[in-house]
Design an enzyme around this catalytic site. Structure first.
Site, PDB file in Angstrom:
ATOM      1  CB  CYS A 150      -0.956   0.001   1.181  1.00  0.00           C
ATOM      2  SG  CYS A 150      -0.181  -0.309   2.783  1.00  0.00           S
ATOM      3  CG  HIS A 243      -0.312   4.576   3.718  1.00  0.00           C
ATOM      4  ND1 HIS A 243      -0.938   4.542   4.943  1.00  0.00           N
ATOM      5  CD2 HIS A 243       0.028   3.283   3.435  1.00  0.00           C
ATOM      6  CE1 HIS A 243      -0.966   3.299   5.385  1.00  0.00           C
ATOM      7  NE2 HIS A 243      -0.384   2.531   4.492  1.00  0.00           N
TER       8      HIS A 243
END
Length: 345
Positions: A150, A243
């Site tokens: 990710c 993120h």
């Protein structure tokens, strides 16, 4: 034609996101769900501690959860989505491939295997041809394809734009990663509230190796890793999703901040249902992107960038993506769409 699909690890955080994305999907129909032995035999409603901010789809809630083994999945299932822990994935994903199932996996095991395609369709869809090599070498009727980590998937699309236009030489990245990236039980509240954790086990290595494979060249037989040197420092912060990453990219060709932003803004999506029209959303504001404001850009499937400035040998910028959507479940669904489009099912 509707493709019947199964989900391995359906009760976990990414498994629930997969259900959220697949239940309304125009081409896929959920036909099988698997989980641990403790959950096998229960209805999905009973087995899953549902945490998505929308109700469990009614047509999924009453599906009986099976064991995570090929015999528990109907023969008419053409595509498997895997969100298993890597240790479990390493054991059982090859069994599904040997049994003839095509697996689009979010699990980290095998991503750097020479015959396993690691794919972001908007970046390196041509690497899917590696499946022909894989089937020849392993004797599988099925196939195994991976999406990246990710954190990797957040920075690689902007880096790919820079590499095509200006030739990357060095990359340095410092991440600020959301707690959902560790799963529901991965980081306790006592660890993360009023805190930041400057280490995520194995994450730096994944970013440093997977990015070079994604940016590499496929010659029909193997993927040659990109020559850029990549170094990462990964940090956990108390945001729920999204993120955020600070990236320093050096290039062989001279590049200005404006040129870098323009190169990224030009990256279009691909002709797949889950790909946004424009993959990268460029913000002019110096304090964007931000997780709370921008993680859901393009339904959580886009990458947001901003904060461009010139450095001695290239540019610095910030990038952000939703880690359980674009960075996990959505990436697997997109790869499943690519497999269907290219005739691998």
């Amino acid at each position: 034609m509707t493709v019947r699909v199964g989900i391995l690890g359906a009760t976990g955080a990414v498994g629930q996101r997969l259900i959220q994305l697949l239940d309304p999907h125009p081409d896929f129909e959920i036909a099988a769900l698997t989980a641990s032995e403790a959950s096998a035999g229960s209805s999905y409603r009973e087995a899953a501690k549902w945490r998505i901010d929308a109700p469990i789809p009614e047509d999924v809630a009453d599906i009986t959860v099976g064991a995570t083994e090929p015999d528990a999945v109907p023969d008419d299932v053409s595509l498997i989505f895997s969100s298993l822990p890597s240790g479990v994935g390493a054991e059982v994903e090859p069994d599904f491939c040997e049994a003839g199932y095509v697996v689009s996996s979010n699990s980290s095991n095998g991503r750097m295997d020479e015959d396993v395609p690691l794919i972001i369709p908007e970046v390196n869809a041509d690497h899917v041809g590696l499946l022909e090599v894989q089937r020849d070498e392993r004797g599988w009727d099925g196939a195994l394809l991976k999406n990246p980590n990710c954190s990797t998937i957040t920075m690689v699309p902007p880096l790919a734009a820079l590499d095509r236009a200006f030739d990357l030489t060095d990359v340095r990245v410092s991440t600020l990663q959301a707690v959902s990236g560790a799963g529901y039980s991965g980081v306790t509240s006592m660890e993360i509230i009023d805190n930041a954790i400057p280490h995520i086990g194995g994450e730096e290595q994944k970013m440093e190796t997977e990015s070079r494979k994604l940016l590499g060249d496929f010659d029909g037989a193997e993927v040659r890793l990109n020559d850029a040197d990549v170094a990462a420092s990964c940090n956990r912060i108390p945001t729920l999703d999204g993120h955020l990453e600070n990236v320093w990219a050096d290039t062989a060709e001279d590049v200005t901040a404006a040129e870098a932003a323009d190169a990224m803004a030009d990256v279009s999506g691909v002709d797949l249902p889950s790909s946004p029209e424009r993959l990268i959303r460029v913000f002019e504001e110096p304090d964007r992107p931000q997780p709370r404001l921008d993680r859901n850009v393009d339904g959580g499937m886009g990458v947001a960038v901003g904060g461009f400035r010139e450095t001695t040998d290239g540019v610095q910028f910030n990038c952000l993506a939703h880690n359980t959507m674009r960075g996990a479940a959505g990436a697997s669904v997109l790869n499943g769409e690519l497999l269907a489009q290219r005739g691998y099912l």
